[in-house]
Design an enzyme around this catalytic site. Structure first.
Site, PDB file in Angstrom:
ATOM      1  N   LYS A  59      23.185   5.092  94.607  1.00  0.00           N
ATOM      2  CA  LYS A  59      24.601   5.154  94.208  1.00  0.00           C
ATOM      3  C   LYS A  59      24.717   5.092  92.680  1.00  0.00           C
ATOM      4  O   LYS A  59      23.765   4.709  91.995  1.00  0.00           O
ATOM      5  CB  LYS A  59      25.362   3.997  94.854  1.00  0.00           C
TER       6      LYS A  59
ATOM      7  N   TYR B 100      31.398  -6.083  61.729  1.00  0.00           N
ATOM      8  CA  TYR B 100      32.795  -6.423  62.021  1.00  0.00           C
ATOM      9  C   TYR B 100      32.958  -7.920  62.224  1.00  0.00           C
ATOM     10  O   TYR B 100      32.114  -8.565  62.858  1.00  0.00           O
ATOM     11  CB  TYR B 100      33.242  -5.730  63.315  1.00  0.00           C
TER      12      TYR B 100
HETATM   13  C1  LIG Z   1      24.066  -1.641  96.247  1.00  0.00           C
HETATM   14  C2  LIG Z   1      23.710  -1.999  97.638  1.00  0.00           C
HETATM   15  C3  LIG Z   1      22.360  -2.115  98.009  1.00  0.00           C
HETATM   16  C4  LIG Z   1      21.234  -2.120  97.006  1.00  0.00           C
HETATM   17  O1  LIG Z   1      21.198  -3.382  96.402  1.00  0.00           O
HETATM   18  P1  LIG Z   1      20.082  -3.795  95.339  1.00  0.00           P
HETATM   19  O2  LIG Z   1      20.370  -5.222  95.065  1.00  0.00           O
HETATM   20  O3  LIG Z   1      20.302  -2.922  94.153  1.00  0.00           O
HETATM   21  O4  LIG Z   1      18.765  -3.567  95.943  1.00  0.00           O
HETATM   22  C5  LIG Z   1      22.068  -2.288  99.361  1.00  0.00           C
HETATM   23  N1  LIG Z   1      23.063  -2.379 100.279  1.00  0.00           N
HETATM   24  C6  LIG Z   1      24.368  -2.322  99.943  1.00  0.00           C
HETATM   25  C7  LIG Z   1      25.410  -2.451 101.000  1.00  0.00           C
HETATM   26  C8  LIG Z   1      24.734  -2.140  98.619  1.00  0.00           C
HETATM   27  O5  LIG Z   1      26.027  -2.098  98.287  1.00  0.00           O
END
Ligand SMILES: *Cc1c(COP(=O)(O)O)cnc(C)c1O
Length: 370
Positions: free
Chosen positions: A41, A259
């Site tokens: 994702k 800044y």
């Molecule tokens: C993002 C996500 C993962 C992966 O999690 P990691 O901690 O990056 O391994 C797995 N399952 C679900 C439902 C997620 O939202």
């Protein structure tokens, strides 16, 4: 400003696809006999969906998870055979796109289930789906009660490919919620028969065999972030961010850097300005806190992170080792991302997904070898 004419001011983000493949292999080994799906994702956690998913597929990965529908559509264009799960499920009006791209929606509640089952009936065929059970995170998924009410009749239009839940505290092995969620998941899904079950993401894989069920779903560990904080990182580093020194200041009078004038300097100090900033994902919260490396020497951030620039205190670096054009390592090494994240007050996930698009991106090891 000291000296020489500078070289090209180009920051480079190196992404090691070979290391991602090696991390996938290591997670497969740890997860066995459970299978491993890759979570890609958010553009593969900011590292590039196409190169990452293609390399993982070549490494033997057959199942992928994305969050959004457009991510699933993009992934289907890249991988024709893979099984692709949509964590956000399916919304009204999206049914045709989901079906047309052979995506498997993760159904998170009854309304979504009825929508997908209704669509299946309208097509006169059964459709694949996954079900998300909420075991304690109160984020997504059927409550245990609602899950218990899923009758064979309601599920009849669906071919269940997975029943999953998600752990809230997997990176804290001692947290009592882990065992509670495990128990709830095991109990609620005990009667499912052949349907594969999945509970563990990256850190969950390391909690013990009872957490692995049939399928594990790592994301961040594939990309080199430590899934076992506080212990040595078992994963290979994947990203390396370097940028050349743009300008070097020999401080001649007391003053401040950047800044807000938050970083005092005195004569004799040297400050290097480097062309990366918060617009590139170097979080502003790292101001005056993070460190980078020049020729292996740790150099502290000096002053606030600007949009396009940061200052580094390079006083400790031998004079001959730093000049305009000298490469600075901002992220790199076994704990590079985790270290920067801790310094900036966040987690490796956020550092990766914020990495900007102004860098020259260089992919290492992108072949289709297994
Ligand atoms: C993002 C996500 C993962 C992966 O999690 P990691 O901690 O990056 O391994 C797995 N399952 C679900 C439902 C997620 O939202």
């Amino acid at each position: 400003m000291a000296g020489r004419v500078r070289g090209p001011a180009v920051a480079e983000l190196e992404i090691d696809l070979e290391a991602i493949a090696a991390n996938y292999a290591l997670l497969c080994e740890r997860a066995r006999p459970a299978a491993v799906a890759a979570v890609v994702k958010a553009d593969a956690y900011g590292l590039g969906l196409a190169p990452v998913a293609t390399r993982l597929s070549a490494a033997g990965c057959q199942r992928f998870l994305v969050a959004r529908l457009d991510e699933g559509v993009a992934l289907r264009r890249l991988l024709h055979e893979a099984e692709i799960f949509l964590l956000d499920g399916v919304g009204r009006g999206e049914e045709e796109t989901v079906f047309g791209h052979r995506l498997v929606p993760v159904l998170n509640h009854g309304g979504e289930l009825e929508l997908w089952a209704g669509y299946a009936r309208s097509l006169g065929q059964r459709l694949t789906a996954a079900i998300h059970l909420d075991t304690g995170m109160n984020r997504l998924g059927f409550s245990e009660a609602a899950f218990g009410r899923l009758t064979a009749e309601r599920l009849e239009p669906l071919i269940l490919r997975l029943v999953m839940s998600h752990l809230a505290c997997a990176e804290e092995p001692e947290h009592p919620l882990n065992a509670i969620q495990l128990e709830r998941f095991a109990t609620a899904t005990a009667q499912l028969g052949e349907v594969p079950r999945s509970l563990a993401a990256s850190s969950g894989i390391f909690l013990g065999a009872e957490y692995r069920f049939d399928l594990c779903r790592p994301g961040v560990a594939l990309y080199g972030v430590n899934p076992v904080p506080g212990r040595p990182n078992p994963m290979r580093p994947v990203v390396r961010l370097t940028a050349p020194v743009l300008q070097l200041h020999e401080i001649e009078a007391p003053g401040t850097v950047g800044y807000g004038a938050t970083c005092p300097v005195r004569p004799g100090m040297r400050i290097a300005t480097v062309p990366v900033g918060y617009a590139d994902g170097l979080l502003r919260s790292a101001s005056n806190r993070a460190t980078a490396r020049i020729a292996g020497i740790e150099v502290p951030f000096a002053g606030r992170v600007s949009m396009d620039l940061i200052g580094l205190d390079v006083t400790a670096v031998p004079r001959e080792a730093v000049a305009p054009g000298t490469p600075v390592e901002l992220l790199g090494g076994p704990d590079g991302v985790d270290r920067f994240a801790a310094q900036a007050g966040t987690i490796g996930y956020e550092v990766l997904t914020r990495l900007g698009h102004r860098f020259r991106r260089r992919y290492l090891g992108g072949g289709d070898r297994r």
